[in-house]
Design an enzyme around this catalytic site. Sequence first.
Site, PDB file in Angstrom:
ATOM      1  N   ASP A 184       0.834  -1.199   0.000  1.00 27.67           N
ATOM      2  CA  ASP A 184       0.000   0.000   0.000  1.00 27.67           C
ATOM      3  C   ASP A 184       0.873   1.256   0.000  1.00 27.67           C
ATOM      4  OD1 ASP A 184      -2.738   1.146   0.518  1.00 27.67           O
ATOM      5  OD2 ASP A 184      -1.767   1.864   2.353  1.00 27.67           O
ATOM      6  N   GLU A 229       1.562  -0.303  -4.953  1.00 28.03           N
ATOM      7  CA  GLU A 229       0.497   0.660  -5.257  1.00 28.03           C
ATOM      8  C   GLU A 229       1.135   2.044  -5.330  1.00 28.03           C
ATOM      9  OE1 GLU A 229      -3.081   3.392  -3.996  1.00 28.03           O
ATOM     10  OE2 GLU A 229      -1.545   2.766  -2.583  1.00 28.03           O
TER      11      GLU A 229
HETATM   12  C1  ACG Z   1      -3.930   3.686  -0.593  1.00 28.44           C
HETATM   13  C2  ACG Z   1      -5.131   2.737  -0.427  1.00 28.44           C
HETATM   14  C3  ACG Z   1      -6.237   3.480   0.264  1.00 28.44           C
HETATM   15  C4  ACG Z   1      -5.813   3.711   1.701  1.00 28.44           C
HETATM   16  C5  ACG Z   1      -4.454   4.238   1.792  1.00 28.44           C
HETATM   17  C6  ACG Z   1      -3.945   4.499   3.131  1.00 28.44           C
HETATM   18  C7  ACG Z   1      -3.570   4.233   0.726  1.00 28.44           C
HETATM   19  O1  ACG Z   1      -5.472   2.171  -1.640  1.00 28.44           O
HETATM   20  O2  ACG Z   1      -7.456   2.791   0.260  1.00 28.44           O
HETATM   21  O3  ACG Z   1      -6.747   4.601   2.313  1.00 28.44           O
HETATM   22  O4  ACG Z   1      -3.720   3.220   3.688  1.00 28.44           O
HETATM   23  C8  ACG Z   1      -2.944   8.680  -2.474  1.00 28.44           C
HETATM   24  C9  ACG Z   1      -1.888   7.656  -2.161  1.00 28.44           C
HETATM   25  C10 ACG Z   1      -2.412   6.247  -2.347  1.00 28.44           C
HETATM   26  C11 ACG Z   1      -3.659   6.057  -1.498  1.00 28.44           C
HETATM   27  C12 ACG Z   1      -4.675   7.102  -1.911  1.00 28.44           C
HETATM   28  C13 ACG Z   1      -5.958   7.018  -1.080  1.00 28.44           C
HETATM   29  N1  ACG Z   1      -4.197   4.703  -1.629  1.00 28.44           N
HETATM   30  O5  ACG Z   1      -0.760   7.872  -2.984  1.00 28.44           O
HETATM   31  O6  ACG Z   1      -1.413   5.350  -1.936  1.00 28.44           O
HETATM   32  O7  ACG Z   1      -4.114   8.414  -1.716  1.00 28.44           O
HETATM   33  C14 ACG Z   1      -3.235  11.735  -6.775  1.00 28.44           C
HETATM   34  C15 ACG Z   1      -1.956  11.484  -6.002  1.00 28.44           C
HETATM   35  C16 ACG Z   1      -2.002  10.109  -5.346  1.00 28.44           C
HETATM   36  C17 ACG Z   1      -3.221  10.015  -4.471  1.00 28.44           C
HETATM   37  C18 ACG Z   1      -4.461  10.244  -5.293  1.00 28.44           C
HETATM   38  C19 ACG Z   1      -5.683  10.263  -4.382  1.00 28.44           C
HETATM   39  O8  ACG Z   1      -0.832  11.544  -6.849  1.00 28.44           O
HETATM   40  O9  ACG Z   1      -0.834   9.929  -4.573  1.00 28.44           O
HETATM   41  O10 ACG Z   1      -3.246   8.674  -3.861  1.00 28.44           O
HETATM   42  O11 ACG Z   1      -4.370  11.535  -5.948  1.00 28.44           O
HETATM   43  O12 ACG Z   1      -6.789  10.674  -5.077  1.00 28.44           O
HETATM   44  C20 ACG Z   1      -3.674  10.923 -12.008  1.00 28.44           C
HETATM   45  C21 ACG Z   1      -2.331  11.369 -11.461  1.00 28.44           C
HETATM   46  C22 ACG Z   1      -2.209  10.893 -10.009  1.00 28.44           C
HETATM   47  C23 ACG Z   1      -3.392  11.382  -9.199  1.00 28.44           C
HETATM   48  C24 ACG Z   1      -4.665  10.862  -9.845  1.00 28.44           C
HETATM   49  C25 ACG Z   1      -5.920  11.261  -9.081  1.00 28.44           C
HETATM   50  O13 ACG Z   1      -3.659   9.542 -12.135  1.00 28.44           O
HETATM   51  O14 ACG Z   1      -1.264  10.812 -12.229  1.00 28.44           O
HETATM   52  O15 ACG Z   1      -1.015  11.415  -9.460  1.00 28.44           O
HETATM   53  O16 ACG Z   1      -3.276  10.823  -7.871  1.00 28.44           O
HETATM   54  O17 ACG Z   1      -4.752  11.329 -11.181  1.00 28.44           O
HETATM   55  O18 ACG Z   1      -6.050  12.635  -9.043  1.00 28.44           O
HETATM   56  C26 ACG Z   1      -7.482   4.025   3.351  1.00 28.44           C
HETATM   57  C27 ACG Z   1      -8.958   4.358   3.196  1.00 28.44           C
HETATM   58  C28 ACG Z   1      -9.164   5.849   3.345  1.00 28.44           C
HETATM   59  C29 ACG Z   1      -8.607   6.299   4.687  1.00 28.44           C
HETATM   60  C30 ACG Z   1      -7.138   5.871   4.803  1.00 28.44           C
HETATM   61  C31 ACG Z   1      -6.562   6.140   6.172  1.00 28.44           C
HETATM   62  O19 ACG Z   1      -9.400   3.876   1.933  1.00 28.44           O
HETATM   63  O20 ACG Z   1     -10.554   6.107   3.263  1.00 28.44           O
HETATM   64  O21 ACG Z   1      -8.703   7.693   4.795  1.00 28.44           O
HETATM   65  O22 ACG Z   1      -7.013   4.478   4.587  1.00 28.44           O
END
Ligand code: ACG
Length: 481
Positions: A184, A229
């Site tokens: 994760d 991930e």
């Molecule tokens: C993981 C899990 C998620 C979990 C956690 C924490 C991490 O799958 O269920 O939440 O244990 C970021 C992190 C990921 C994370 C998500 C939720 N997922 O990097 O590891 O947040 C942008 C950012 C990303 C970001 C994303 C979030 O770059 O880093 O992810 O936004 O929306 C294009 C761009 C890309 C962009 C996307 C979206 O693709 O290239 O950069 O990503 O558009 O805009 C769990 C629960 C939560 C709780 C938490 C504590 O599910 O509810 O709050 O635990």
Amino acid sequence: MFYQLYLRSFADNNGDGIGDFQGATRKMEYLKNLGFDSIWLMPIMLSPSYHGYTISNHYKVNPLYGNFDDLLLFVKKAHKRNIKVILDLPLTHTSVNHNWFKGFLHNKIPFKNWYLELNNTAWLMAKRPWDGQSLWGKFNNKWYYSLFGPTSPSLNYEAPSLVKEIENITLFWLDKGFDGFRFDAAKHIFDFSANQGRFEYQHEKNLTFWKKLIQVMSHFKEELYFIGEVWDEQKVIERYSAVFGAGFNFPLSYAIKESVKERNPARLWQGINATLINKKYIPVNFLNNHDMSRTLTFMNGSKRKTLFSYSILLTLPGMPCIYYGEELGMKGNYHKHYPEEVLEPFPWYQAGAGPFQTQWKASKKNTPYSGISREYQKKNFDSYFNKFKKMLSFRGQRKWIDSATITGINIKNDLFSVFLKNSNHKVHLYYNYSDNKKKIQNNSGTPVEIYGKINYRSHYLEIFPFSTLAVEKRADSISPF
Ligand code: ACG
């Protein structure tokens, strides 16, 4: 093919309404029959949260899911059916209930260094880059870094004793029989710069950490599978995937969905070109996961567009990964502060009740008597589920496609074609994005209707709009590319 399994919503064996190991073990045949040979088991450790990503003890299973014997049986039964199980392991943060965090709050050694304490108020200005959320939590007058919100304090990997403990945790779970991990939030091991006082990905340091951990695990057990991930752009995903051996293909998930929603095959071309050609790792391809709206909801309820998107996903190289319930066409919008809508109980029965049915929460989107249940759809030949099953069965019987080489891509008048091969097989795929039927000549192949409608004529085939056709060639036949 992976099935992303959220235990709590899948199958309940003991009748408390919460999915458990025994229930999932007894439903293993369902997964096997659909053609899945791998399970991504979402977090199962002790946790106060319904999603399980905030862990309060890394060496315990959540008792709501069963005990260790139940877990071992689940893994054993999976292996007996040649299904691999990889465990979701959130290592970047813990729950506030974790003893480590309590130790930190009381300045106990070694825990006082296992989390990052605020020691410069200017750091409070730093924000989470993707949504501007605050990065700090406060408890008993102590500020701590917590990227995923105040109830999930982030761990501080500058502490060597923590690194050692994390190594032990991974070996503990591998010893239980797991075939590997989904790591994760893999890019968040080091993401705050104390020097600069701001959020900053430290990819080099992260990669060094992962390489070392993988080395330790690989000494312990052979033939392990890791998926990172890393929700980011392709160039970042590539760096991590090269280390893990596999990585979630976020860019392709957007490319497939958007190309279909907007009827824009060029968008698919761009996605395939960027993420599937000449890769030295396994791209794990999916349309949605638990952090995103379900695909049918993304497609504004269009089953046709959803199934067409899945027909693309399930015919392209890489490892397909299906989020539980997508095979039924479950609905759900992802809300940042209320992600439960994409975690609803798997609807086994038309009436919403019966053996194994989970009911830990009410279903807002996938309601009884709405025709969504597996019971209802199974009986109905033309159902979404039966169409999905046909595509799964195509892919389940052609594992060679996972590592196939793409020898050509073509778009002509909105007919998208991809040619795949390995040393023994060859297939030409056609996705019709247009409003009209498309004709292709067929002299040397066996046509397989994957989705939609195909007319078979003596020397040509007609592909209806939003339909997918595979033409399997003899390996020695000549490809136009
Ligand atoms: C993981 C899990 C998620 C979990 C956690 C924490 C991490 O799958 O269920 O939440 O244990 C970021 C992190 C990921 C994370 C998500 C939720 N997922 O990097 O590891 O947040 C942008 C950012 C990303 C970001 C994303 C979030 O770059 O880093 O992810 O936004 O929306 C294009 C761009 C890309 C962009 C996307 C979206 O693709 O290239 O950069 O990503 O558009 O805009 C769990 C629960 C939560 C709780 C938490 C504590 O599910 O509810 O709050 O635990």
